[in-house]
Design a protein around this motif. Structure first.
Motif, mmCIF file in Angstrom:
data_model
loop_
_atom_site.group_PDB
_atom_site.id
_atom_site.type_symbol
_atom_site.label_atom_id
_atom_site.label_comp_id
_atom_site.label_asym_id
_atom_site.label_seq_id
_atom_site.Cartn_x
_atom_site.Cartn_y
_atom_site.Cartn_z
ATOM 1 N N MET A 33 0.701 -1.103 -0.070
ATOM 2 C CA MET A 33 0.116 0.168 0.011
ATOM 3 C C MET A 33 0.799 1.349 0.158
ATOM 4 O O MET A 33 0.571 2.170 -0.865
ATOM 5 N N THR A 69 -8.198 -0.231 3.644
ATOM 6 C CA THR A 69 -9.266 -1.185 2.987
ATOM 7 C C THR A 69 -10.769 -0.977 3.255
ATOM 8 O O THR A 69 -11.582 -1.701 2.717
ATOM 9 N N ARG A 90 -5.373 1.847 -5.344
ATOM 10 C CA ARG A 90 -5.553 0.403 -4.862
ATOM 11 C C ARG A 90 -4.531 -0.291 -5.326
ATOM 12 O O ARG A 90 -4.193 -0.433 -6.398
#
Length: 105
Positions: A33, A69, A90
């Motif tokens: 991420m 998330t 994403r």
């Protein structure tokens, strides 16, 4: 597997350090991420953006994963333009899912 595709050779020391720390968080989900986010954005970030990113990086990985998330609502202190930019990305989890399935060696 680090996931790093971008060279840090052209970055100043602060950006190199931040990029490294984003790819070496402690849990793979956060590596992907924050690492992918930093890899895409780090070169063009202002000093204020870097400050904001470092504040996000101080948070616990498990909390960040839940907030990013959508598994948990992020707290008001995290409702910042930088956190929204990170949460909007994403990340590509294919390396993790392929590794777990035995397709990547």
């Amino acid at each position: 597997m680090t996931g790093l595709k971008r060279s840090s050779a052209d970055l100043d020391p602060r950006r190199r350090r931040i990029l490294f720390r984003c790819w070496h968080r402690g849990i793979r989900e956060m590596d992907l991420m924050l690492g992918q986010f930093a890899e895409q954005e780090i070169a063009d970030m202002s000093d204020a953006d870097l400050d904001a990113l470092e504040l996000v990086m101080k948070e616990e990985d498990n909390d960040l994963v839940k907030w990013i998330t959508g598994a948990d609502v992020w707290p008001e202190r995290m409702d910042t333009p930088m956190f929204r930019r990170i949460a909007a990305l994403r990340p590509d989890f294919d390396p993790v899912t392929m590794e777990l399935s035995g397709k990547l060696k």
